[in-house]
Scaffold this motif. Structure first.
Motif, mmCIF file in Angstrom:
data_model
loop_
_atom_site.group_PDB
_atom_site.id
_atom_site.type_symbol
_atom_site.label_atom_id
_atom_site.label_comp_id
_atom_site.label_asym_id
_atom_site.label_seq_id
_atom_site.Cartn_x
_atom_site.Cartn_y
_atom_site.Cartn_z
ATOM 1 N N UNK A 69 -13.563 -4.791 -15.162
ATOM 2 C CA UNK A 69 -12.183 -4.708 -14.671
ATOM 3 C C UNK A 69 -11.610 -3.343 -15.047
ATOM 4 N N UNK A 70 -10.836 -2.756 -14.157
ATOM 5 C CA UNK A 70 -10.367 -1.387 -14.377
ATOM 6 C C UNK A 70 -8.891 -1.251 -14.057
ATOM 7 N N UNK A 71 -8.242 -0.314 -14.732
ATOM 8 C CA UNK A 71 -6.864 0.030 -14.403
ATOM 9 C C UNK A 71 -6.819 0.788 -13.078
ATOM 10 N N UNK A 72 -5.780 0.504 -12.292
ATOM 11 C CA UNK A 72 -5.515 1.253 -11.067
ATOM 12 C C UNK A 72 -4.044 1.669 -11.080
ATOM 13 N N UNK A 73 -3.629 2.453 -10.101
ATOM 14 C CA UNK A 73 -2.278 3.007 -10.093
ATOM 15 C C UNK A 73 -1.240 2.076 -9.521
ATOM 16 N N UNK A 74 -1.100 0.903 -10.116
ATOM 17 C CA UNK A 74 -0.196 -0.128 -9.626
ATOM 18 C C UNK A 74 0.690 -0.593 -10.777
ATOM 19 N N UNK A 75 2.020 -0.645 -10.556
ATOM 20 C CA UNK A 75 2.959 -1.013 -11.609
ATOM 21 C C UNK A 75 4.069 -1.923 -11.096
ATOM 22 N N UNK A 76 4.565 -2.733 -12.011
ATOM 23 C CA UNK A 76 5.735 -3.556 -11.710
ATOM 24 C C UNK A 76 6.985 -2.682 -11.707
ATOM 25 N N UNK A 77 7.894 -2.935 -10.777
ATOM 26 C CA UNK A 77 9.142 -2.199 -10.720
ATOM 27 C C UNK A 77 9.989 -2.520 -11.952
#
Length: 370
Positions: A69-77
């Motif tokens: 599993x990897x981090x991607x460029x997605x974030x909660x507002x």
């Protein structure tokens, strides 16, 4: 009659010279070591890239080479707990664009808002509202515990149907809560937590570090290809995505921009034997479906509202410099005025492709290939 002007002949030469080049957008991907989400983004940026967004992910044929599993460029507002956005590639910080919380790429139960649960140790913990748990209702001036497991929203609906609401914990009633279950506390966004029914309570009892956990960063599950929301302090590898684009903030005509890009390449030899070698540059072609959206994010720092790209109307049709198929006819005229036959990419979110006078001076994007 029927002959080409000097300008047209020179353009034919410019376009023909590009057919042997690859002027299109190319993504370069690499994995980091295990680190927290913010550290991962800094690591990517230090390597002249950023965390991968949907543009680069959509270009992958398979996630098979990625074994974890990897981090991607997605974030909660940070203002609205239910909203998720991709990171801002143009500024290098924050998020931008539309809410992607309804994307089919999320795994079942994701993305979830955050709600508070009373744990067995009688402390509160931040958990995804979509997980099923027992719950507490306040109705008929009493606290009622229900061992049946429901999501937070389902539990809230159940309480309301029975003329109550999810219970509020206050200092004077805290001793009446003895088992694990949902309570009526939820996060609106950022650090703002509220009780249902706008009930006021100054009592807090967060466990762990004394602060609620925040599942505010997005990861990609390599096996399913689905998105998850996770605590940003979790240590994971991250997928970094770079590209072969170069924004040039010099104002040039379209033809000057083409020549400027090509002159950036390395030439080996001298005189008649001189030839291009090493890295080759050209005015970028953006024929891939996701390429325009990605490039728009990259031109945030352009000094003109539009930038030249390798799009030109010639001999009855719009052409990309790399001869890729043009799919922009729906927004570009089939027969533009003779003085407006060069294409630009607009920074305006409401627009993408525009046709302009080729003699106008604008910033532009070059692409390169080794």
């Amino acid at each position: 009659m029927g002959g080409k002007s000097v300008t047209e002949r020179s353009l034919v030469f410019l376009l023909t010279a590009a057919l042997c080049s690859e002027a299109s957008l190319v993504y370069y991907l690499h994995l980091t070591d295990r680190m927290m989400w913010a550290e991962a983004r800094q690591s990517c940026q230090a390597a002249s890239s950023d965390l991968a967004t949907w543009h680069a992910l959509s270009a992958l044929n398979s996630y098979a080479p990625i074994k974890t599993d990897i981090w991607i460029g997605l974030q909660r507002d940070q203002e609205q707990d239910s909203v998720w956005k991709w990171i801002n590639l143009g500024t290098g910080y924050g998020t931008e664009g539309e809410d992607v919380s309804s994307s089919s790429s999320w795994v079942v139960g994701e993305p979830s808002r955050l709600c508070a649960v009373l744990s067995d140790d009688l402390y509160w913990y931040s958990r995804k509202c979509s997980s099923p748990r027992s719950f507490y209702c306040w109705r008929q001036n009493k606290i009622h515990y229900y061992p049946d497991t429901l999501t937070w929203d389902e539990a809230s609906d159940y309480c309301q149907r029975n003329n109550g609401y999810l219970a509020t914990i206050e200092s004077q009633n805290a001793q009446k809560f003895r088992y694990e279950g949902w309570i009526g506390l939820y996060r609106e966004g950022g650090d703002k937590w509220s009780w249902v029914q706008n009930v006021s309570s100054d009592y807090t009892n967060w466990g762990g570090s004394g602060r609620p956990a925040a599942f505010d960063c997005g990861s990609l599950h390599s096996f399913t290809g689905g998105f998850y929301s996770e605590e940003c302090t979790t240590r994971k590898q991250a997928l970094c995505s770079g590209d072969n684009l170069l924004l040039v903030n010099e104002r040039k005509t379209w033809e000057e921009a083409v020549r400027h890009c090509r002159d950036m390449g390395v030439t080996c030899g001298e005189g008649a034997r001189a030839k291009a070698c090493g890295r080759h540059y050209d005015l970028v072609s953006l024929a891939q479906p996701s390429a325009s959206g990605y490039a728009k994010a990259k031109i945030a720092n352009a000094t003109t509202d539009e930038v030249w790209v390798g799009l030109r109307f010639l001999e009855g049709g719009w052409l990309w410099l790399d001869e890729a198929q043009v799919d922009v006819e729906t927004v570009l005229p089939g027969c533009p005025p003779p003085w407006q036959r060069c294409g630009t990419l607009s920074k305006d979110k409401r627009k993408t492709w525009l046709f302009r006078d080729c003699s106008e001076r604008k910033s532009f994007i070059c692409s390169w290939i080794d």
